[in-house]
Scaffold this motif. Structure first.
Motif, PDB file in Angstrom:
ATOM      1  N   ALA A  89       8.909  -8.012  24.772  1.00  0.00           N
ATOM      2  CA  ALA A  89       8.286  -7.865  26.096  1.00  0.00           C
ATOM      3  C   ALA A  89       9.259  -7.127  27.016  1.00  0.00           C
ATOM      4  O   ALA A  89      10.299  -7.665  27.376  1.00  0.00           O
ATOM      5  N   THR A  90       8.924  -5.902  27.368  1.00  0.00           N
ATOM      6  CA  THR A  90       9.832  -5.107  28.197  1.00  0.00           C
ATOM      7  C   THR A  90       9.356  -5.000  29.641  1.00  0.00           C
ATOM      8  O   THR A  90      10.061  -4.481  30.493  1.00  0.00           O
ATOM      9  N   THR A  91       8.130  -5.464  29.897  1.00  0.00           N
ATOM     10  CA  THR A  91       7.606  -5.530  31.267  1.00  0.00           C
ATOM     11  C   THR A  91       7.119  -6.959  31.465  1.00  0.00           C
ATOM     12  O   THR A  91       6.329  -7.460  30.667  1.00  0.00           O
ATOM     13  N   ILE A  92       7.597  -7.598  32.524  1.00  0.00           N
ATOM     14  CA  ILE A  92       7.342  -9.028  32.649  1.00  0.00           C
ATOM     15  C   ILE A  92       6.841  -9.396  34.044  1.00  0.00           C
ATOM     16  O   ILE A  92       7.420  -8.980  35.058  1.00  0.00           O
ATOM     17  N   ARG A 334      -2.209  -1.551  21.346  1.00  0.00           N
ATOM     18  CA  ARG A 334      -2.700  -1.117  22.664  1.00  0.00           C
ATOM     19  C   ARG A 334      -3.074  -2.316  23.542  1.00  0.00           C
ATOM     20  O   ARG A 334      -2.844  -2.309  24.746  1.00  0.00           O
ATOM     21  N   MET A 335      -3.628  -3.359  22.920  1.00  0.00           N
ATOM     22  CA  MET A 335      -4.020  -4.539  23.705  1.00  0.00           C
ATOM     23  C   MET A 335      -2.809  -5.353  24.164  1.00  0.00           C
ATOM     24  O   MET A 335      -2.927  -6.207  25.039  1.00  0.00           O
ATOM     25  N   ALA A 336      -1.656  -5.101  23.556  1.00  0.00           N
ATOM     26  CA  ALA A 336      -0.432  -5.798  23.970  1.00  0.00           C
ATOM     27  C   ALA A 336       0.434  -4.946  24.900  1.00  0.00           C
ATOM     28  O   ALA A 336       1.391  -5.449  25.472  1.00  0.00           O
ATOM     29  N   SER A 337       0.092  -3.664  25.030  1.00  0.00           N
ATOM     30  CA  SER A 337       0.916  -2.803  25.890  1.00  0.00           C
ATOM     31  C   SER A 337       0.064  -1.991  26.860  1.00  0.00           C
ATOM     32  O   SER A 337       0.109  -2.217  28.074  1.00  0.00           O
ATOM     33  N   ARG A 342      -2.377  -1.116  32.222  1.00  0.00           N
ATOM     34  CA  ARG A 342      -3.432  -0.577  33.098  1.00  0.00           C
ATOM     35  C   ARG A 342      -3.959  -1.654  34.048  1.00  0.00           C
ATOM     36  O   ARG A 342      -4.099  -1.427  35.243  1.00  0.00           O
ATOM     37  N   VAL A 343      -4.241  -2.843  33.486  1.00  0.00           N
ATOM     38  CA  VAL A 343      -4.820  -3.922  34.303  1.00  0.00           C
ATOM     39  C   VAL A 343      -3.853  -4.327  35.413  1.00  0.00           C
ATOM     40  O   VAL A 343      -4.269  -4.624  36.533  1.00  0.00           O
ATOM     41  N   MET A 344      -2.552  -4.314  35.118  1.00  0.00           N
ATOM     42  CA  MET A 344      -1.564  -4.731  36.115  1.00  0.00           C
ATOM     43  C   MET A 344      -1.098  -3.559  36.991  1.00  0.00           C
ATOM     44  O   MET A 344      -0.225  -3.726  37.842  1.00  0.00           O
ATOM     45  N   GLY A 345      -1.662  -2.385  36.759  1.00  0.00           N
ATOM     46  CA  GLY A 345      -1.384  -1.248  37.650  1.00  0.00           C
ATOM     47  C   GLY A 345      -0.036  -0.583  37.458  1.00  0.00           C
ATOM     48  O   GLY A 345       0.497   0.019  38.390  1.00  0.00           O
ATOM     49  N   VAL A 346       0.519  -0.667  36.240  1.00  0.00           N
ATOM     50  CA  VAL A 346       1.835  -0.030  36.010  1.00  0.00           C
ATOM     51  C   VAL A 346       1.772   1.025  34.902  1.00  0.00           C
ATOM     52  O   VAL A 346       2.800   1.446  34.381  1.00  0.00           O
ATOM     53  N   TYR A 347       0.555   1.473  34.560  1.00  0.00           N
ATOM     54  CA  TYR A 347       0.419   2.352  33.392  1.00  0.00           C
ATOM     55  C   TYR A 347       1.093   3.716  33.589  1.00  0.00           C
ATOM     56  O   TYR A 347       1.462   4.365  32.621  1.00  0.00           O
ATOM     57  N   GLU A 348       1.283   4.150  34.810  1.00  0.00           N
ATOM     58  CA  GLU A 348       1.938   5.462  34.956  1.00  0.00           C
ATOM     59  C   GLU A 348       3.406   5.416  34.523  1.00  0.00           C
ATOM     60  O   GLU A 348       3.995   6.456  34.246  1.00  0.00           O
ATOM     61  N   ARG A 349       3.970   4.199  34.399  1.00  0.00           N
ATOM     62  CA  ARG A 349       5.376   4.083  33.973  1.00  0.00           C
ATOM     63  C   ARG A 349       5.541   3.291  32.684  1.00  0.00           C
ATOM     64  O   ARG A 349       6.619   3.297  32.079  1.00  0.00           O
TER      65      ARG A 349
END
Ligand SMILES: [Zn+2]
Length: 394
Positions: A89-92, A334-337, A342-349
Motif C-alpha cells: 500500500a503506497t497511498t494511505i 486495477r481494483m486495488a490501485s 479515481r474514487v479518492m480523487g488522486v488518480y492524476e498522481r
C-alpha cells in the motif's frame, strides 16, 4: 537518483508490457518504455521475471502492525502506515472508526502533520461513523454511535484540511444534509452500516452518498417481512448504476461467488478492493492480547464465534483473493490501485504506472506475494529479494 527496473512483466494502463523497463527519478516515474537497454548512470534492478505493478491505494483500513488509528498518536499512525506499506500500500487514507469528537479532531491534527512530511504516503483522513444506525452498527460499536450532529461535523470539516472521506448511515435524520455539505467540500460520502431500501438509497445517492462501504457487510439483501418481499440495501446499490462499491476481499468476509457477482455487475471501474483491516493485520506473527477477539482462518472473530470482528488482510491478500475467485489479474490489480485512486480523487498522481506519476511501484512474485515496494521512489521493502545489476552491465 535514477533507478531502472528491468526484466519483469509491467502492468500499464494499455495492458502487460514484457521486456520493457520503468525509469524512476527521485519520487516520480520518468518513463515506462518497451526498451530495456541500460541507461547510463541508472541503478539497475532486475525483477527476475516477476510482475511490476502500481502501488496499491488503501482507502479503508483501521489498523495494522498491532496498532489502531484510534490510539491517536503519531507513533501509532506511523507504525500502521509502515506495516501496510511493506505489503504494497503506497497511498494511505487512515480510517478512524466511530469516535468522540475530540478524538476525531486529534486524528485530523495527526493526519495533517503526517501529510506535510516529505514524500508522505498519507493522502487524507477517512472517518467511519459515529453517525451510524445503531441497529446495524454491531455490538462492538454500540456505545460509540450517535445521531448526526450538524455543528460537530461542520466544525471538524471547517477546522481541518485533511478529511477526504466520511461514512454514515443514510437513513438517519439529517443524513442528506450531511451528504450535501460534505460533497460541497469535495469529500467522498459513503453509506455504511445501513438498512436503507431503494427509495432511501436513490435519495441518498442524489444528495451525495456515491460510494457503498464494505458492500454486503452490515447491510441487508433481499428479504421477507411478513408475507411480502423487499429489496435490501444490496440490490438498491446494484440498481444505482454509477454508485461505486468496495469489497473486503480477504477471502472470509465474502465468498468467491459474491466477489464474482459484484465484479460482474459493477465492473472494474466501479469496484474497489479494501482490507478494512484491524490492528491485527500485518503483525508478522506477533501475539494479540485482547480477550474479546480471536484470530482464526485468517480473519479476526469475536471470541464467542458469533460474528467476524474484522479483517487482518493486507493489500496483496486482496489481489490474491480475487485471482483465486477467478478474476483476471489485471482487473484485480486495477481494483486495488486505479479504481480506489479515481474514487479518492488522486488518480492524476496515483493508481497506475505512467510517466509523471508518483513512483509507487510494487513487485509481485508468481504467487502474488509482495517482493519489493517503492513508495515515491524510495525502496520501503525488498532489499534482499531483488538483484541490483550495476556491475554486470559495465
Ligand atoms: Zn471499517
Amino acid at each position: 537518483m535514477l533507478t531502472q527496473i528491468i526484466n519483469g512483466k509491467i502492468f500499464t494502463p494499455q495492458g502487460w508490457l514484457n521486456d520493457g523497463s520503468i525509469l524512476m527519478r527521485d519520487s516520480r516515474i520518468l518513463e515506462v518504455t518497451n526498451c530495456d537497454l541500460a541507461l547510463i548512470g541508472a541503478q539497475m534492478i532486475d525483477a527476475k521475471g516477476m510482475y511490476i505493478v502500481p502501488g496499491f491505494v488503501c482507502m479503508h483500513a483501521h489498523g495494522g502492525g498491532g496498532h489502531d488509528y484510534t490510539e491517536c498518536t503519531p507513533e501509532a499512525f506511523q507504525m500502521i502506515i509502515d506495516a501496510h506499506m511493506r505489503h504494497g500500500a503506497t497511498t494511505i487514507f487512515p480510517t478512524l472508526s466511530s469516535s468522540p469528537f475530540d478524538k476525531l479532531q486529534r486524528a485530523a491534527g495527526i493526519c495533517e502533520e503526517l501529510m506535510t512530511r516529505p514524500n508522505s504516503p498519507v493522502e487524507g483522513l477517512h472517518i467511519e461513523g459515529p453517525y451510524l444506525n445503531p441497529k446495524m452498527a454491531g455490538e462492538q460499536f454500540a456505545d460509540a454511535v450517535k445521531s448526526i450532529d450538524e455543528r460537530e461535523y461542520k466544525t471538524l470539516v471547517e477546522g481541518s484540511s485533511c478529511i477526504r472521506r466520511w461514512d454514515a448511515s443514510p437513513e438517519l435524520p439529517g443524513a442528506l444534509d450531511f451528504a450535501r455539505y460534505l460533497k460541497g467540500h469535495g469529500i467522498l460520502v459513503a453509506l455504511s452500516h445501513t438498512e436503507a431500501e431503494f427509495g432511501d438509497i436513490r435519495q441518498a445517492y442524489e444528495a451525495g452518498f456515491t460510494h457503498a462501504a464494505h458492500f454486503y457487510n452490515a447491510m441487508p439483501g433481499f428479504h421477507k417481512r411478513r408475507e411480502y418481499k423487499y429489496e435490501g440495501t444490496v440490490e438498491s446499490v446494484y440498481l444505482m448504476d454509477d454508485m461505486t462499491i468496495e469489497l473486503i476481499a480477504d477471502g472470509r468476509h465474502l465468498p468467491a461467488t459474491i466477489l464474482r457477482l459484484a465484479y460482474k455487475l459493477k465492473g472494474v471501474e466501479r469496484t474497489c478492493l479494501v482490507t478494512d483491516a484491524l490492528a491485527y493485520a500485518a503483525t508478522d506473527g506477533r501475539e494479540i492480547n485482547d480477550p474479546n477477539v480471536i484470530i482464526e482462518d485468517g480473519v479476526c472473530k469475536l471470541s464467542d464465534h458469533s460474528s467476524l470482528a474484522g479483517s487482518i488482510a493486507t493489500s496483496e491478500t486482496l489481489v490474491q483473493t480475487m485471482v483465486r475467485a477467478g478474476i483476471p489479474l489485471g482487473d484485480a490489480l486495477r481494483m486495488a490501485s486505479e479504481t480506489p485512486a479515481r474514487v479518492m480523487g488522486v488518480y492524476e498522481r496515483k493508481g497506475s504506472l505512467q510517466k509523471g506519476k508518483d513512483a509507487d511501484v510494487v513487485v509481485l512474485d508468481k504467487d502474488l506475494n509482495v517482493r519489493a515496494v517503492w513508495q515515491k521512489g524510495r525502496l520501503v521493502e525488498g532489499t534482499n529479494t531483488l538483484f541490483s545489476v550495476d556491475n554486470l552491465k559495465k
